[in-house]
Structure formats: structure tokens, C-alpha cells
Design an enzyme around this catalytic site. Structure first.
Site, mmCIF file in Angstrom:
data_model
loop_
_atom_site.group_PDB
_atom_site.id
_atom_site.type_symbol
_atom_site.label_atom_id
_atom_site.label_comp_id
_atom_site.label_asym_id
_atom_site.label_seq_id
_atom_site.Cartn_x
_atom_site.Cartn_y
_atom_site.Cartn_z
ATOM 1 N N GLU A 1 92.123 89.207 28.695
ATOM 2 C CA GLU A 1 91.224 88.404 27.855
ATOM 3 C C GLU A 1 91.925 87.820 26.617
ATOM 4 O O GLU A 1 91.273 87.528 25.622
ATOM 5 C CB GLU A 1 90.029 89.242 27.416
ATOM 6 C CG GLU A 1 89.131 89.658 28.570
ATOM 7 C CD GLU A 1 87.792 90.161 28.079
ATOM 8 O OE1 GLU A 1 86.819 89.410 28.157
ATOM 9 O OE2 GLU A 1 87.744 91.311 27.599
ATOM 10 N N HIS B 1 83.919 96.052 22.879
ATOM 11 C CA HIS B 1 82.802 96.268 23.804
ATOM 12 C C HIS B 1 81.882 97.360 23.277
ATOM 13 O O HIS B 1 81.331 98.136 24.055
ATOM 14 C CB HIS B 1 83.336 96.661 25.186
ATOM 15 C CG HIS B 1 84.378 95.735 25.734
ATOM 16 N ND1 HIS B 1 85.473 96.156 26.441
ATOM 17 C CD2 HIS B 1 84.479 94.380 25.674
ATOM 18 C CE1 HIS B 1 86.229 95.121 26.793
ATOM 19 N NE2 HIS B 1 85.649 94.032 26.337
ATOM 20 N N HIS C 1 88.211 91.671 19.348
ATOM 21 C CA HIS C 1 87.305 91.643 20.503
ATOM 22 C C HIS C 1 87.053 93.073 20.948
ATOM 23 O O HIS C 1 87.992 93.858 21.109
ATOM 24 C CB HIS C 1 87.904 90.849 21.666
ATOM 25 C CG HIS C 1 87.090 91.003 22.926
ATOM 26 N ND1 HIS C 1 85.790 90.575 23.019
ATOM 27 C CD2 HIS C 1 87.379 91.579 24.121
ATOM 28 C CE1 HIS C 1 85.312 90.856 24.219
ATOM 29 N NE2 HIS C 1 86.256 91.477 24.908
ATOM 30 N N HIS D 1 78.620 92.168 27.728
ATOM 31 C CA HIS D 1 80.064 92.347 27.655
ATOM 32 C C HIS D 1 80.494 92.945 26.313
ATOM 33 O O HIS D 1 81.037 94.050 26.286
ATOM 34 C CB HIS D 1 80.710 90.976 27.906
ATOM 35 C CG HIS D 1 82.193 90.945 27.754
ATOM 36 N ND1 HIS D 1 82.926 89.785 27.874
ATOM 37 C CD2 HIS D 1 83.100 91.908 27.468
ATOM 38 C CE1 HIS D 1 84.212 90.044 27.699
ATOM 39 N NE2 HIS D 1 84.337 91.321 27.442
HETATM 40 ZN ZN ZN Z 1 86.118 92.096 26.837
#
Ligand code: ZN
Length: 264
Positions: free
Chosen positions: A93, A114, A112, A184
Site C-alpha cells: 500500500e 487499521h 496509514h 479498512h
Molecule cells: Zn491498509
């Protein structure tokens, strides 16, 4: 007569590498801080724009955040690929970072993650994430949600695995600080590495407060003017928290400060 240390403070850096090395060390600590505050686990990543080459950014190769060391940090281009193609495995990603750095010249760092507390607010259209406390004035009202089905159909694995998906995500982020990603996670940006980490931690905090408040009744959120006022001068808060978190992450303080995850 000035000591060497004092001379160094007054003299501009002669070596670009010195500044980069310093930033790499901070990036390693940022990974540990995010793990410590349960924003990332085995997955998730943080990046920072190269201090001298704005078309590059620094991020770890593909290792869990808690295991990132200085030797794992690599330089990437805005195409999301390694500058030095040394064959290191990289995060699938990585295009989240490359496309946001390309779209937002004002941004210096991207997180980023989760976090389950945050994921919950990306999946209930009737209960959007909104700034609820004074440390979270940076959140959009409501915070935008990226719906991957809108751009890639209903059969994806939800991951941002291409530059095209990264661009779509960056578009929904717009000029905001946080974008949720339905089913996500979330992506958080900052004008410094410290600010991006701070915002990632306090986005999670806002989610937990909002979820708890929803159990009690109908919450009162910040007004737009309260959010703006709360954000003014917030870099001082960021700096104070950053100093503590770096010390904790460096192992100088073996246990998190009592209640620091919830402390305002
Ligand atoms: Zn991710």
C-alpha cells in the site's frame, strides 16, 4: 570559546546526509510510538517527505512497524517505487503515501493504519466521525470516508495497491487531515512527522470517546469555530506529546505514562 556542540548548533549542516539520518531515526521512533499506542499492529506504516528532495519520501521496507530499524528505511519516489532498487520487499500500500505526497505539497508525513476503533466509524454511514474534544479540532466535520467500491467495484480486497487507487484516495482526502477508508482503516497527514503521529493517536482517541458518548446519548460535537480555535496553537501540544512519546519509545521510560493514552 565555543565547544564543538555549540558550534554545530550555529553552523548550517554541511552534509545533507546528516539531516536525513536524523529524520530516519525519528521515523523509527514514530513506528514504535504508533505500535505502543496501538494505532498499528503487525500492519500499517508511516512515512516522511525527504528533507532535501521533495519528490522523495522515507519509509520502511516491508517489515512490521515494531521491528523497523534504521537499516530498514528506504527512499521512495512519487511513483511509489524505491529510488535505489536494491530488491528490498516493499509495502503493497505504498501508493497511499506516494500519491498523497504528490497531491499535497503542504504535507510532510503520512500515517496509514487499521485501528479497529477507527474502522468502526468508516462503516456506519449514519454515524460519521466528527471532532468531539479539544485535541481533535483537526478532524473534518464529518471526516471524509473513502469508499473503494465507488472507484473499483465491489470485489476488491480493499487495499490501496495501485497508483490509481492512491490517487482516488488522495482525492477524497482533499485538503483534510484525515480520511477514513471503509472496512479498512484510515490515513492521517501532517505538516510534520510529529503532527501526523499526534493526529493518528488522537483520531483513535476521538473515535473511542465518540463511541462511548453514543452509548450515553446524543453527543455534542465541537462547533466549526471551536474546532478552529482548538487547532490554533496545537503545535505546542504536539511538541509536548512528541517529546514524551519519543522518550517512551526509546526505552527511557519503561512503561507508558499513567493514562497517557487518554490524557488531554
Ligand atoms: Zn491498509
Amino acid at each position: 570559546m565555543l565547544t564543538n556542540a555549540a558550534t554545530d548548533i550555529k553552523r548550517p549542516r554541511l552534509s545533507d546526509a546528516a539531516g536525513v539520518d536524523e529524520l530516519k531515526s525519528e521515523l523509527v521512533l514514530a513506528n514504535r510510538i504508533l505500535l505502543r499506542y496501538v494505532i498499528v499492529d503487525a500492519f500499517g506504516h508511516v512515512s516522511v517527505r525527504h528533507p532535501h528532495v521533495p519528490t522523495r519520501f522515507l519509509m520502511a521496507r516491508r517489515v512490521p512497524p515494531g521491528l523497523v530499524g534504521l537499516d530498514d528505511v528506504r527512499e521512495f519516489g512519487l511513483d511509489g517505487e524505491l529510488i535505489d532498487r536494491d530488491g528490498a520487499p516493499v509495502y503493497l500500500e505504498r501508493f497511499i503515501h506516494s500519491e498523497i505526497f504528490a497531491a499535497r505539497p503542504d504535507i510532510q508525513a503520512v500515517v496509514h493504519s487499521h485501528s479497529p476503533n477507527v474502522v468502526a466509524f468508516g462503516v456506519v454511514p449514519e454515524n460519521r466521525l466528527r471532532p468531539i474534544c479539544h485535541t481533535c479540532g483537526f478532524l473534518g466535520d464529518p471526516t471524509p470516508v473513502f469508499e473503494i467500491r465507488d472507484v473499483a467495484g465491489d470485489a476488491t480486497n480493499l487495499l490501496i495497491s495501485s497508483p490509481q487507487l492512491g490517487r482516488s484516495l488522495a482525492k477524497i482526502l482533499g485538503d483534510e487531515s484525515v480520511v477514513l477508508m471503509r472496512g479498512h482503516g484510515s490515513t492521517v497527514v501532517g505538516s510534520t512527522l510529529a503532527q501526523a503521529v499526534y493526529r493518528a493517536i488522537y483520531t483513535d482517541t476521538n473515535c473511542r470517546i465518540q463511541a462511548a458518548a453514543n452509548q450515553l446519548g446524543i453527543p455534542k460535537f465541537l462547533t466549526p469555530r471551536e474546532a478552529i480555535a482548538a487547532e490554533e496553537g496545537s503545535m505546542l501540544q504536539v511538541e509536548r506529546a512528541w517529546q514524551l512519546w519519543k522518550e517512551e519509545a526509546a526505552g527511557l521510560n519503561a512503561t507508558p505514562s499513567a493514562g497517557s493514552h487518554n490524557a488531554f
